[in-house]
Design a protein around this motif. Sequence first.
Motif, short mmCIF file in Angstrom:
data_model
loop_
_atom_site.label_atom_id
_atom_site.label_comp_id
_atom_site.label_asym_id
_atom_site.label_seq_id
_atom_site.Cartn_x
_atom_site.Cartn_y
_atom_site.Cartn_z
N ASN A 208 0.84 -1.35 -0.15
CA ASN A 208 -0.02 0.12 -0.01
C ASN A 208 0.88 1.22 -0.13
OD1 ASN A 208 -2.32 -1.47 0.15
ND2 ASN A 208 -2.62 -1.55 2.24
N TYR A 209 1.84 1.27 0.81
CA TYR A 209 2.82 2.53 1.00
C TYR A 209 3.48 2.51 -0.31
CZ TYR A 209 6.86 5.03 2.32
OH TYR A 209 7.84 6.19 2.26
N LEU A 210 4.18 1.45 -1.05
CA LEU A 210 4.73 1.66 -2.28
C LEU A 210 3.66 2.15 -3.37
CD1 LEU A 210 7.07 -1.14 -2.54
CD2 LEU A 210 7.77 1.15 -2.18
N SER A 211 2.56 1.74 -3.28
CA SER A 211 1.76 1.99 -4.61
C SER A 211 1.21 3.63 -4.20
CB SER A 211 0.46 1.16 -4.45
OG SER A 211 0.53 -0.22 -4.62
N GLY A 212 0.96 3.93 -2.88
CA GLY A 212 0.65 5.32 -2.64
C GLY A 212 1.75 6.28 -3.01
N LEU A 213 3.07 5.80 -2.86
CA LEU A 213 4.19 6.70 -3.44
C LEU A 213 4.25 6.99 -4.75
CD1 LEU A 213 6.22 7.81 -1.40
CD2 LEU A 213 7.91 6.16 -2.06
N LEU A 214 4.22 5.83 -5.45
CA LEU A 214 4.05 5.99 -7.07
C LEU A 214 3.04 7.04 -7.43
CD1 LEU A 214 4.63 2.54 -8.25
CD2 LEU A 214 5.89 4.49 -8.13
N PHE A 221 3.82 15.32 -10.03
CA PHE A 221 4.30 15.64 -11.72
C PHE A 221 3.20 16.25 -12.34
CE2 PHE A 221 4.39 14.12 -16.20
CZ PHE A 221 5.61 14.71 -16.74
N SER A 222 2.25 15.61 -12.35
CA SER A 222 0.99 16.35 -13.04
C SER A 222 0.54 17.76 -12.54
CB SER A 222 -0.28 15.43 -12.73
OG SER A 222 -0.35 14.10 -13.24
N ALA A 246 12.41 14.28 -6.56
CA ALA A 246 13.00 14.89 -5.34
C ALA A 246 12.06 14.80 -4.17
CB ALA A 246 13.29 16.30 -5.62
N ASN A 247 10.60 14.63 -4.47
CA ASN A 247 9.82 14.50 -3.44
C ASN A 247 9.85 13.32 -2.63
OD1 ASN A 247 7.58 16.25 -2.40
ND2 ASN A 247 6.34 14.41 -2.35
N ALA A 252 12.81 17.75 2.76
CA ALA A 252 13.78 18.70 1.81
C ALA A 252 13.43 18.55 0.36
CB ALA A 252 15.22 17.86 1.97
N GLY A 253 12.72 17.40 -0.07
CA GLY A 253 12.24 17.30 -1.49
C GLY A 253 11.63 18.28 -2.04
N PRO A 254 10.71 18.94 -1.64
CA PRO A 254 9.91 20.03 -2.16
C PRO A 254 10.95 21.31 -2.36
CG PRO A 254 8.52 19.12 -0.47
CD PRO A 254 9.76 18.60 -0.52
N LEU A 255 11.62 21.51 -1.27
CA LEU A 255 12.70 22.63 -1.40
C LEU A 255 13.70 22.46 -2.54
CD1 LEU A 255 13.39 23.34 2.31
CD2 LEU A 255 11.79 24.60 0.79
#
Length: 361
Positions: A208-214, A221-222, A246-247, A252-255
């Motif tokens: 569930n976590y990996l699917s949600g991450l994708l 991206f969209s 980066a997210n 830190a990813g959004p920055l």
Amino acid sequence: MQRFFIYIILSIAVFLLFGWYFSNITLYLVISLILAALLRPLTNHLNDFHLLGQHIPRWSAILLSYSAIVLLMVLLSFLFFPLINNQILILSELDLNGIYEQVQLPVSRVEGFLLRHELLEAQPGHLFGNLKASMIEMIKGFDFTSFIGGVINTTSSLFIGTMAIAFISFFLLLENGLLRRNLLNLIPNPYFELSVATFTKVEKLLSNYLSGLLLQMLAIFSLASFGLTIMGVEYALTIALFAAVANLIPYAGPLLGAMFGIIVGVSSGTFETNTELNYLIIKILSVFGLVQITDNIFLQPMIFSKSVKAHPLEIFVVIFAGAKIAGVIGMIFAIPVYTIFRVFILEFYKGYKSYRIFQIK
């Protein structure tokens, strides 16, 4: 019962010690497990597909899955080629004398301010001369040989790591479920039912976590590409793709995504006034601000809290603990690793409270 819990604690301690001492191997194994989990549904579908009345061999299905990943990476890399080519052209046409003239005015103003207030004892133009001399000395002192050696070492390490991950993932996919069966074979019979339930819950939560991450990456991206395109920012898809990847780095990813967008926008655009430059930066920051608000309010609570079933404060502490242990890599893998240990502890605690096998006679 005490002997069993001592066995569990010692096993976890040995696992952590092994993971710390052989950090590279552990990293390869963790990435391979994640890659195998992502590719298993596609591999199983390909393996079940009939060709001339025969199933496609599993090893062929795995190679086709690998080919799909490589093709996807190649297609995504095409988004970066125009940007890289543009930056190379900009660097090749760089006018150093023009840069010196642009830098000289603000440096002269700072120098004049310091001289007027007697904070600097030097002749006019001395500060800019020192700055120019330092830049020339830095360029001359650049060790090209060491740079090439570092690039070669990094490339070889990436190649070795990629081959190791592909090799491990191949056999994890080829021997479907073998690792799980071997681990369960080590469990004593009285604890077999509890162990199967624990493994099943861990697999479900991680899936569930990996699917949600994708889904989160696709959504970011969209949203980012749509917003940047509307704002008229060049290389909107490239910036959005970098921001989505980066997210993966929490907080830190959004920055990093916003900084990359500003750098690309500033370096690839032409501005007649500072107002146009400031307006571009405001447009990019507004897009990433809206994307971040959407991510924080809608996406992250749904993915991290519900899929992992942990309190947001737990997630916050775990992510920073992962950053302390292994930096950026630790932040990325902190939640999956924490999920595994959390579920194991909770399930065995429930077993201790409910199962008759744990009752002291």
